[in-house]
Design an enzyme around this catalytic site. Structure first.
Site, mmCIF file in Angstrom:
data_model
loop_
_atom_site.group_PDB
_atom_site.id
_atom_site.type_symbol
_atom_site.label_atom_id
_atom_site.label_comp_id
_atom_site.label_asym_id
_atom_site.label_seq_id
_atom_site.Cartn_x
_atom_site.Cartn_y
_atom_site.Cartn_z
ATOM 1 C CB CYS A 143 -0.758 -0.103 1.314
ATOM 2 S SG CYS A 143 -2.002 -1.314 1.330
ATOM 3 C CB CYS A 158 -2.165 3.314 12.097
ATOM 4 S SG CYS A 158 -3.231 1.856 10.961
#
Length: 346
Positions: free
Chosen positions: A113, A338
């Site tokens: 990603c 995160c």
């Protein structure tokens, strides 16, 4: 063989092969998961001969901590060394009475990603079942240590949101979760375990049927044009396929909602128009949206959405009847938030 990687049925089979009664398997299981024994020598109700044989043929090992970092907000990050010399990170997040462990499933990640630091690390391999279970045992031991950690704390929640894509290592992840959920062992409720996927569609229904844990889906955009630029996996499983799979997730209900994770990137996916599109996309699914302010890392070309823009985005969702939360960054100062995990020996 590392016994922390075995399911209870495999435990029984192992001891049957040793011509030992089933209740001996239960004893060893209890020593490992109830009492936290990391050595067969500590299993004092086993015959000395059996302890010696177990010591010779098997082990009870957890990964080795090679670096421990403590954030200003209390978040802890651990760099762990595996037997083959590879390293992986896990994160412990305290919040009130909750202590959540963010567990890794792979060394590196091949999903890549664009906004995620882990994706910049080369994929090495899947973690074995005992290496996944070992992270939980290690965290539990750390929480009970009388050193820098508060000995009164207990591990309450597990999120498979660390390094790697859990569904790319489904069998090992599933076996590890079965061990962790076993009521005669660590006895984690499936309601206390969340598995996060980038959208590997074929495993979504299987996960719901076989494991029944909470599902979190990394969505990050409501259409293929934007999501495809952020997440290469969208070329394999597009938005429609992903949302259709979520609609069919077994046992999803208002009491057990799917979490749609949405990282907020300035000028990329944070417009109010996209918020309306997102609300329409997930309409009818028992779910909630978790807005995640992007956590920066060196070399990335993204910018975190301003707080006021995140609020506007959230308000659009809320007015459309979507349950929405804005995640507060945790452990950002030690690169434990995160999308910031990347194992290294530096």
């Amino acid at each position: 063989m590392n016994l922390t990687g075995l399911t209870k049925n495999a435990f029984v089979t192992l001891f049957e092969g040793m011509r030992a009664p089933k209740w001996r398997a239960a004893q060893v299981w209890n020593w490992i998961y109830k009492n936290g024994a990391d050595s067969f020598d500590k299993m004092t109700n086993l015959p000395a001969e059996m302890r010696a044989r177990l010591q010779e043929e098997h082990s009870v090992q957890t990964p080795k901590i090679v670096r421990h970092e403590l954030s200003n907000d209390g978040t802890e990050k651990f760099l762990m060394l595996m037997e083959d010399g590879n390293t992986v990170e896990m994160v412990l997040i305290p919040e009130g009475d909750r202590n959540t462990l963010c567990v890794s499933s792979q060394i590196g990640c091949c999903v890549k990603c664009a906004f995620c630091y882990t994706g910049t690390q080369a994929f090495e391999r899947n973690l074995e079942t005992h290496e996944i279970v070992g992270q939980v045992l290690l965290a539990r031991q750390c929480l009970h240590d009388s050193g820098s950690l508060n000995s009164k704390r207990t591990l309450t929640n597990i999120v498979m949101m660390g390094m790697g894509e859990p569904f790319h290592n489904y069998e090992n992840v599933a076996n590890a979760l079965r061990v962790l959920m076993d009521q005669d062992g660590l006895a984690f409720s499936k309601r206390r375990i969340t598995l996060s996927t980038s959208g590997v569609v074929p495993f979504i229904k299987r996960c719901g049927e076989e494991l029944g844990v909470n599902l979190a889906v990394s969505l990050h955009a409501p259409n293929d044009e934007i999501r495809g630029k952020l997440m290469p996996i969208n070329k394999q499983y597009n938005v429609k396929q992903l949302i259709d799979a979520c609609r069919e997730y077994p046992n999803a209900s208002d009491a057990r909602r799917i979490t749609f994770e949405y990282v907020m990137l300035k000028g990329v996916n944070d417009s109010e128009k996209l918020a309306k599109e997102l609300a329409a996309l997930i309409e009818g699914i028992p779910g909630k949206v978790n807005l995640i302010p992007w956590n920066p890392w060196e070399g990335a070309h993204f910018v975190t959405s301003p707080e006021e823009q995140i609020d506007r985005f959230a308000n659009v969702l809320s007015r459309a009847g979507v349950t929405v939360m804005v995640r507060s960054p945790r452990g950002q100062d030690i690169s434990a938030a995160c999308g910031q995990l990347k194992s290294a020996m530096t």
